[in-house]
Design a protein around this motif. Structure first.
Motif, short mmCIF file in Angstrom:
data_model
loop_
_atom_site.label_atom_id
_atom_site.label_comp_id
_atom_site.label_asym_id
_atom_site.label_seq_id
_atom_site.Cartn_x
_atom_site.Cartn_y
_atom_site.Cartn_z
N SER A 115 8.01 15.46 6.86
CA SER A 115 6.79 15.45 6.06
C SER A 115 6.80 16.67 5.15
O SER A 115 7.12 17.76 5.61
CB SER A 115 5.57 15.49 6.98
OG SER A 115 4.41 15.29 6.23
N PRO A 116 6.48 16.57 3.90
CA PRO A 116 6.16 15.36 3.15
C PRO A 116 7.42 14.55 2.83
O PRO A 116 8.53 15.07 2.89
CB PRO A 116 5.53 15.89 1.88
CG PRO A 116 6.18 17.21 1.66
CD PRO A 116 6.44 17.77 3.04
N LYS A 117 7.21 13.30 2.49
CA LYS A 117 8.32 12.42 2.13
C LYS A 117 8.69 12.69 0.68
O LYS A 117 7.94 12.38 -0.22
CB LYS A 117 7.94 10.94 2.28
CG LYS A 117 7.22 10.58 3.55
CD LYS A 117 8.05 10.82 4.78
CE LYS A 117 7.38 10.32 6.01
NZ LYS A 117 6.69 11.31 6.79
N LYS A 118 9.84 13.31 0.47
CA LYS A 118 10.27 13.65 -0.89
C LYS A 118 11.36 12.70 -1.35
O LYS A 118 12.28 12.39 -0.60
CB LYS A 118 10.78 15.08 -0.93
CG LYS A 118 9.69 16.11 -0.79
CD LYS A 118 10.23 17.48 -1.08
CE LYS A 118 9.09 18.49 -1.02
NZ LYS A 118 9.56 19.83 -1.36
N ASP A 136 0.80 -1.23 0.00
CA ASP A 136 0.00 0.00 0.00
C ASP A 136 0.83 1.28 0.00
O ASP A 136 0.29 2.37 0.13
CB ASP A 136 -0.94 0.00 1.20
CG ASP A 136 -0.22 0.06 2.52
OD1 ASP A 136 1.03 -0.02 2.53
OD2 ASP A 136 -0.89 0.19 3.55
N GLY A 137 2.15 1.21 -0.15
CA GLY A 137 2.98 2.41 -0.22
C GLY A 137 3.68 2.76 1.07
O GLY A 137 4.33 3.80 1.15
N ASN A 138 3.59 1.93 2.08
CA ASN A 138 4.29 2.16 3.34
C ASN A 138 5.62 1.41 3.34
O ASN A 138 5.76 0.37 2.70
CB ASN A 138 3.46 1.66 4.53
CG ASN A 138 2.35 2.61 4.88
OD1 ASN A 138 2.61 3.68 5.41
ND2 ASN A 138 1.13 2.23 4.57
N GLY A 140 3.54 7.25 -0.51
CA GLY A 140 2.62 7.66 -1.55
C GLY A 140 2.77 6.89 -2.85
O GLY A 140 2.22 7.29 -3.86
N PHE A 196 4.63 6.47 5.10
CA PHE A 196 3.88 6.33 3.86
C PHE A 196 4.55 7.18 2.80
O PHE A 196 4.72 8.39 2.98
CB PHE A 196 2.43 6.77 4.05
CG PHE A 196 1.62 6.68 2.79
CD1 PHE A 196 1.31 5.45 2.25
CD2 PHE A 196 1.19 7.83 2.14
CE1 PHE A 196 0.57 5.35 1.07
CE2 PHE A 196 0.46 7.75 0.97
CZ PHE A 196 0.14 6.50 0.44
N ASN A 211 1.90 3.71 -5.02
CA ASN A 211 0.92 2.63 -5.04
C ASN A 211 1.59 1.30 -5.39
O ASN A 211 2.46 1.25 -6.24
CB ASN A 211 -0.18 2.91 -6.08
CG ASN A 211 -1.05 4.05 -5.65
OD1 ASN A 211 -1.29 4.26 -4.47
ND2 ASN A 211 -1.54 4.82 -6.61
#
Length: 123
Positions: free
Chosen positions: A86-89, A28-30, A50, A48, A52
């Motif tokens: 955050s966000p995870k770049k 699931d992207g984790n 992001g 996470f 997919n």
């Protein structure tokens, strides 16, 4: 070593050469960072990203803080030290594939290259 009642595991690779720390990807992207030296089986960090349908993770053979992740039409390189922010770049990404990416791996000696295998018949 590691178990998750929430996420289905898709892949893992060792962050430490001695096998004490690993990164685990989930469909699931984790991702989870797991330290085998601790008594916990849930992971010390969950993030996470992001992406997919994570298929594979591969840790850079020289600079082990970097890992490449392959998912739906996306390949990205992340720095594990930045997973708490955050966000995870991503440090770098490749979004040229037109279909699902099956896998992505760093070259085993230097890590200077990444090979991807994709359903669009391109490597």
């Amino acid at each position: 070593v590691y178990t998750s009642d929430t996420w289905d595991t898709s892949s893992f690779d060792f962050l430490a050469e001695d096998g004490s720390r690993l990164i685990v990807s989930h469909w699931d992207g984790n991702v989870a960072v797991v330290d085998r030296r601790t008594p916990s089986t849930s992971g010390e960090l969950n993030a996470f990203l992001g992406v997919n349908q994570f298929r594979t993770v591969s840790v850079h053979p020289v600079h082990r803080q970097y890992f490449v992740a392959a998912g739906t039409r996306c390949v990205a390189i992340y720095d594990v030290r930045n997973l708490k922010t955050s966000p995870k770049k991503a440090v770098a990404s490749l979004e040229e594939h037109t279909k699902n990416v099956n896998s992505a791996y760093f070259s085993p000696v230097t890590g200077n290259n990444v090979v991807t295998v994709c359903m669009d018949d391109r490597i």
